[in-house]
Design a protein around this motif. Structure first.
Motif: not given
Lengths: 331, 447
Positions: B343-351
């Protein structure tokens, strides 16, 4: 005498590296006094039992003073016992250099500036290499070296040795730039410094490998030279490993190598034995590489210097270090 | 209070903040390089040397410590040219007349620069500068500790500059995670400015406690570049924690104000800004001050009475771990816990970065850190970034890891189920050695 000078200078390089590692350069805000005391009169008890940064910085100052005194004695000894005028000048040059280096160290304290600290850190190894060159020049082997008939191969080898020393110094300066990147620098500045340091490392390895290869092919060259060349390769290998370890201890594992982090499940300790020891050893090893490459360059310059064919043949026949077959072997 | 803020904002000045990666204007004097054209004759040689010496002296004379200032976070407050470009593209898409577009863009630019100036002034008024920090009283920050951590390094007689000595190379002067070394680190250094901290003892969406931050500093974060600062004195660690909170609060106030300014839609005046500032300060102060009230206290459980009981707990934890319909740990960590769930996801900083880069296309070229997806932990490594005590893992599962795709399972799983997942996760590094041996700490399931 010059060997003694080398022996007292190398520890100074280490202690200087520790000063930077522990950010102890400004442990005393004054210079040439230490905390208001004459440097030599600083209370021993306070030095040994005081804060660690003061211990290191004052030790660095005292050791620097010792190197200065030994340099003065060396200059005087050479003045009275050395026949060659230019060597006497070199000895006085060493004294001037050590005074200059002390002055830069003092300026670093008085002006409290990072760039001067970097310059101080770059001049120190250069002085160390200078003392090594002096030791080589004043050695018995130097006088016995015969030289060789002028040949393109010998010239190339001399130049390669000199170029290796120059690359080693440039690489050392690049390392100092990485170590002294200003706090407020942009991301790109540090990245550029690291990239250049890596390129410098690659250039140095290539030069060193070529140099060792050429020296090994010249079997007629003295065993000492071949040993020193292998020694240089060994120290460069150690230095590459120290560089990688220093990086990991400070900045963690790069992307793609994260799995190696499983080797230690605890975080590194800031200013701890590993972090400080590795960074200081990496710095000191850089100075050692410079000194060894300068030694090789100076010796190569002497052993492979072109001389008149008649004289060279006679000297070579009477036991000079370099055999006449060098030119053919090198080509 | 609002009047005080209005006055404070009006007297402050601000300066343009460079983009991260963009060099700040140099304060160094650059002396002209003396040409060494005349190489013949002693006089000309002497003059050349003298000129060189003067050039060196001039260089050093200008080498005083450069003034350090806070900058605006360019993800939150993008440079004006990008804002104008973005708006221009929208207007062109709407087929608006060229004259109208030019007029609107000119107004937008003027308004944006005014608001940017006001925002910078407001932040300086309530937070001071890196050399001279100030904390608005309502924030509850200890100014003595802040002064220990702030300022330049190497000032004898007083403890100062701790942040610049230990932290700034990675976290940056603004605490935005854009220190000089940031690009090389994996994960990137934390950007404090969003007020989100991964490893806390508090519930989902809550701030860390002071003890949480102190613990992170003392222990470091294994497997990352964040070292342990256990050699620093407790007072120094306290000062650094206070400064991290200060930088975080400053960033959060900046974000709140920017949102308010965008809502206004035009040039903001001092009174409006002061009101918004007061709201932002109250909100931020409250969220930090109430963190202690939201500490996750794990349900106690008795130690295992037998090996079978322990193995049963591990088996149960494994079952929950693999249940995609319940905890869905395998979605990210994979069926074997290797972090290969796909699953590819991002942290809030990257989002935030991705959102802003999509909104302002030129930002991606200016922002110094490339986007990286969040990487689920390989649980077989035995590296627990947020602490290796069972209670730490319990809290990671209960409240999630703040700012990351790791969700809070406190409402999904019962306490004993969470403990079983903890047992299973802690057994994974030893899985290959025996069938399921006891990791040293699992028996000490006490906290």
């Amino acid at each position: 005498m010059a060997v003694l000078l080398v022996c007292v200078t190398f520890p100074l390089i280490w202690v200087g590296g520790l000063v930077t590692t522990f950010k102890a350069g400004m442990a005393f805000p004054d210079w040439p006094t230490s905390g208001g005391y004459n440097m030599l009169a600083y209370p021993l008890d306070r030095w040994w039992h005081g804060p660690f940064d003061m211990f290191i910085e004052h030790g660095h100052r005292l050791l620097g003073m010792l190197v200065g005194v030994v340099t003065i004695i060396a200059a005087l000894v050479f003045q009275f016992r050395e026949q060659r005028r230019w060597v006497r000048w070199l000895a006085w040059g060493a004294l001037l250099a050590v005074c200059l280096q002390g002055g830069i160290g003092g300026l670093r304290v008085i002006l409290d500036h990072r760039r001067i600290a970097m310059i101080h850190g770059c001049v120190g190894p250069a002085y160390f290499a200078f003392t090594v060159a002096l030791a080589v020049i004043t050695s018995k082997r130097w006088r016995e070296a015969a030289g060789v008939p002028a040949s393109a191969a010998a010239t190339r080898l001399r130049r390669l040795a000199a170029a290796t020393a120059v690359v080693a110094y440039i690489q050392l300066v690049l390392g100092a730039v990485v170590r002294h990147v200003p706090e407020g620098a942009a991301v790109g500045e540090f990245q550029a410094a690291v990239m250049f340091h890596l390129i410098g490392a690659a250039a140095l390895v290539v030069h060193a490998v070529c140099l060792v290869y050429k020296l090994m092919r010249n079997r007629e060259l003295s065993a000492g030279m071949r040993l020193a060349a292998w020694g240089l390769m060994g120290v460069i290998t150690l230095q590459v490993m120290l560089g990688a370890a220093t990086w990991v201890s400070k900045y963690g594992y790069p992307r793609g190598l994260e799995s190696l982090a499983a080797m230690h499940d605890q975080a590194f300790v800031a200013g701890g034995t590993w972090q400080a020891g590795l960074a200081t050893a990496h710095m000191a090893c850089g100075s050692l590489i410079l000194a060894m490459s300068v030694m090789l360059a100076v010796r190569a310059a002497r052993l492979l210097r072109p001389v008149g064919s008649g004289v060279a043949t006679a000297q070579a026949a009477s036991g000079g270090l370099l055999r006449q077959g060098l030119a053919e072997a090198a080509s | 209070m609002t009047n005080q803020l209005t006055g404070a904002i009006s007297v402050m000045d601000s300066k343009h903040s460079p983009m991260p990666g963009e060099l700040a204007p140099s304060t160094h004097h650059r002396g002209p390089v003396a040409p060494l054209a005349e190489r013949h004759g002693s006089w000309s040689r002497g003059a050349a040397w003298a000129a060189w010496a003067v050039a060196v002296c001039l260089t050093f004379a200008g080498c005083g410590q450069p003034e350090v200032e806070f900058g605006l976070n360019r993800l939150i407050v993008p440079p004006v040219n990008l804002v104008v470009q973005s708006r221009e593209a929208q207007l062109v898409d709407q087929n608006r007349p060229a004259g109208e577009i030019a007029e609107e863009l000119a107004t937008l630019k003027e308004t944006y620069l005014h608001n940017e100036q006001m925002l910078a002034s407001a932040l300086t008024a309530v937070f001071g500068t890196p050399d001279d920090p100030y904390a608005w009283p309502g924030l509850g920050l200890d100014i003595k500790k802040l002064r220990m951590a702030a300022g330049p390094t190497g000032v004898r007689g007083v403890t100062r500059g701790l942040y610049r000595e230990h932290c700034v190379h990675c976290h940056g002067i603004n605490g935005d995670g854009l220190g000089p070394t940031a690009r090389f680190l994996n994960p990137y250094p934390r950007n404090f400015q969003l007020g989100v901290f991964k490893f806390t003892s508090t519930n989902q969406g809550r701030k860390p406690t002071t003890e949480d931050l102190e613990r992170t500093l003392r222990e470091g974060i294994p497997g990352t570049a964040m070292p342990s600062f256990r050699l620093q004195s407790p007072a120094e660690i306290e000062a650094l924690v206070e400064y991290v909170k200060y930088l975080s609060m400053r960033g959060e106030v900046q974000n709140q104000l920017m949102t308010a300014i965008e809502a206004v839609g035009g040039p903001i005046d001092e009174n409006q800004l002061a009101e918004e500032l007061q709201v932002a300060l109250d909100l931020v102060a409250r969220s930090w001050n109430e963190a202690e009230d939201y500490i996750v206290v794990p349900a106690q459980r008795p130690p295992f009475r037998s090996e079978q009981e322990r193995l049963a707990s591990i088996a149960r934890g494994k079952e929950i771990f693999l249940n995609a319909g319940k905890a869905n740990c395998i979605g990210c960590h994979g069926p074997t816990g290797l972090g290969d769930g796909g699953q590819v996801d991002y942290d809030v900083w990257t989002k935030l970065q991705r959102e802003q880069e999509a909104r302002y296309p030129g930002l991606a070229q200016l922002w110094p850190l490339p986007v990286r997806p969040a990487e689920p932990r390989n649980l077989h490594q035995g590296i627990y970034r947020g602490g290796r005590r069972p209670v730490d893992l319990y809290r990671r599962i209960y409240a999630g890891i703040k700012g990351t795709p790791m969700p809070a399972q406190g409402q999904t799983l019962k306490p004993d189920e969470i403990w079983s997942v903890v047992d299973y996760v802690m057994s994974l590094p030893y899985e290959h050695e025996q069938a399921s041996p006891a990791p040293p700490s699992v028996h000490r399931a006490g906290l």
